[in-house]
Design an enzyme around this catalytic site. Sequence first.
Site, mmCIF file in Angstrom:
data_model
loop_
_atom_site.group_PDB
_atom_site.id
_atom_site.type_symbol
_atom_site.label_atom_id
_atom_site.label_comp_id
_atom_site.label_asym_id
_atom_site.label_seq_id
_atom_site.Cartn_x
_atom_site.Cartn_y
_atom_site.Cartn_z
ATOM 1 N N TYR A 45 0.836 -1.276 0.015
ATOM 2 C CA TYR A 45 -0.017 0.054 0.101
ATOM 3 C C TYR A 45 0.826 1.119 0.031
ATOM 4 C CZ TYR A 45 -4.806 -0.127 -0.056
ATOM 5 O OH TYR A 45 -6.240 -0.387 -0.392
ATOM 6 N N GLU A 47 -0.535 4.852 -0.740
ATOM 7 C CA GLU A 47 -1.276 6.021 -0.961
ATOM 8 C C GLU A 47 -0.580 7.256 -0.769
ATOM 9 O OE1 GLU A 47 -4.809 5.812 1.347
ATOM 10 O OE2 GLU A 47 -5.899 4.444 0.052
ATOM 11 N N ASP A 191 -5.543 13.547 -25.202
ATOM 12 C CA ASP A 191 -5.563 12.148 -24.862
ATOM 13 C C ASP A 191 -4.877 11.152 -26.055
ATOM 14 O OD1 ASP A 191 -6.013 9.423 -24.269
ATOM 15 O OD2 ASP A 191 -8.532 9.667 -24.050
ATOM 16 N N THR A 217 -2.815 5.962 -22.207
ATOM 17 C CA THR A 217 -2.636 4.627 -21.700
ATOM 18 C C THR A 217 -1.093 4.327 -21.753
ATOM 19 O OG1 THR A 217 -2.944 3.669 -23.785
ATOM 20 C CG2 THR A 217 -4.780 3.965 -22.428
ATOM 21 N N LYS A 220 -0.731 0.479 -24.970
ATOM 22 C CA LYS A 220 -1.247 0.422 -26.590
ATOM 23 C C LYS A 220 0.081 0.658 -27.481
ATOM 24 C CE LYS A 220 -5.965 1.714 -25.599
ATOM 25 N NZ LYS A 220 -6.716 2.814 -25.931
ATOM 26 N N ARG A 226 -1.013 -2.675 -18.637
ATOM 27 C CA ARG A 226 -2.257 -2.152 -18.718
ATOM 28 C C ARG A 226 -2.046 -0.767 -17.780
ATOM 29 N NH1 ARG A 226 -6.314 -3.243 -21.550
ATOM 30 N NH2 ARG A 226 -5.216 -4.715 -22.553
HETATM 31 C C1 LIG Z 1 -8.014 3.169 -24.860
HETATM 32 C C2 LIG Z 1 -8.234 4.629 -24.780
HETATM 33 C C3 LIG Z 1 -8.457 5.197 -23.485
HETATM 34 C C4 LIG Z 1 -8.882 4.191 -22.053
HETATM 35 O O1 LIG Z 1 -8.058 3.258 -21.799
HETATM 36 P P1 LIG Z 1 -8.413 2.183 -20.865
HETATM 37 O O2 LIG Z 1 -7.029 1.857 -20.220
HETATM 38 O O3 LIG Z 1 -9.147 1.188 -21.504
HETATM 39 O O4 LIG Z 1 -9.190 2.828 -19.532
HETATM 40 C C5 LIG Z 1 -8.946 6.347 -23.130
HETATM 41 N N1 LIG Z 1 -8.817 7.156 -24.332
HETATM 42 C C6 LIG Z 1 -8.546 6.921 -25.675
HETATM 43 C C7 LIG Z 1 -8.390 7.889 -26.662
HETATM 44 C C8 LIG Z 1 -8.323 5.608 -25.771
HETATM 45 O O5 LIG Z 1 -7.837 5.206 -27.031
#
Ligand SMILES: *Cc1c(COP(=O)(O)O)cnc(C)c1O
Length: 422
Positions: A45, A47, A191, A217, A220, A226
């Site tokens: 933990y 936090e 994002d 993220t 990807k 993840r």
């Molecule tokens: C994949 C994605 C997310 C979300 O990611 P998670 O890890 O699945 O919550 C947010 N924004 C965009 C543009 C994405 O492609």
Amino acid sequence: MSDLIFDLIEQEKKRQTEGLELIASENYVSDDVMRAMGSVLTNKYAEGLPGKRYYGGCEIVDIIENETRNRLKELFNAEWVNVQPHSGAQANAAVMLACLNAGDSILGFDLSHGGHLTHGSPVNFSGKFYKAHFYGVNETSGRIDMNVVEEKAKATQPKLIICGASAYSRDWEYAEFRRIADSVGALLLADISHPAGLIARGLLNDPLEHCHIVTSTTHKTLRGPRGGVIMMGKDFENPWGIKTPKGVTRMMSAILDSGVFPGTQGGPLEHVIASKGVAFGEALTEEYFNYTLQVVKNASILANTLVEMGYNLISSGTDNHCMLIDLRNKDVTGKDAEKALEFAHITVNKNMVPFDDKSPFVTSGIRIGTPAITTRGLLDTDMPRLASLIDRVITNYENEDTLIKVKSEVNDWMSNYPLFSL
Ligand SMILES: *Cc1c(COP(=O)(O)O)cnc(C)c1O
């Protein structure tokens, strides 16, 4: 250990190894990234932030989290980062909680044109708590029209403008987005969940120079575990004049940190943070740079080959790792194409195309990406073969014999590309 779950994990490993993985948001992590994730750090933990924790015994995880933060800063040339968000959705939730009040207007990219749920969809917190408005692509060009973005911004006066997508194959004009955001007094969030790795290594425009805040993220194109991150190219004083108890104007970094914890999360996943650190270390190497070059090359060759075969790609091609195919001229729905391809061990996802006349459960399109197959080792010369396998399935999607033949060809082909030694 004879637990059903471990048997199932082995089955999943087999599935990942035997098939062609074309889901644009997926990748294969290295053994090192996996090893860090499956470590004793899951027991801890922690936090709070390094040096400011609410628990004892954090001296080692503090060093790990700081090292991870430093690697991410180096990778994106960021002044400030937070590596604790559990996922991309959590990163966006933390930013919105930190920057907005319930009922504020936001402006994002339309989900049905390639945007993401967390950019204002009515089924997501972002569409429930905030008043969401959207811009989309031009029907003819398939590209975002900055004049429309500007008109929508003027008309809706958003507090936050979001750029970024889950299914958009073109680069983003961040400088132009910033000019528009400034003209209406909005904060600008990029994002970059999908193209993050390509941005990190300089293959696409850099949002950190122009956007107030950047989320991503890590699993990807970035090829980590993840998870999510939040970054700023440059920290700045919060625009609302919020002061600390000592009367000092709070910096945006402090507001974003508190948006993560205690705003939207509890204890950080230190095993995942360590794994992010391993992945960022990998992403700083020459080998990863060459990987990103190949991802883009593979996508471009695959896209051009499919166009030559008569496929309609939204915007007619790609600048990045993914492409969106409108299957309406092939008389097959996204749903049926996904199912037939899955049968042949080629994994894609059905996807709405801009101005789709079908529901999100059926759709008129599929989305394809090259990050995973490039990790696997596929090169330029493999793309025509891949395109013809996809085409055989789509043009024979109801012919089980053909699907069986393609499947065995896929399995044979992939048996030459071993994955995972763990
Ligand atoms: C994949 C994605 C997310 C979300 O990611 P998670 O890890 O699945 O919550 C947010 N924004 C965009 C543009 C994405 O492609």
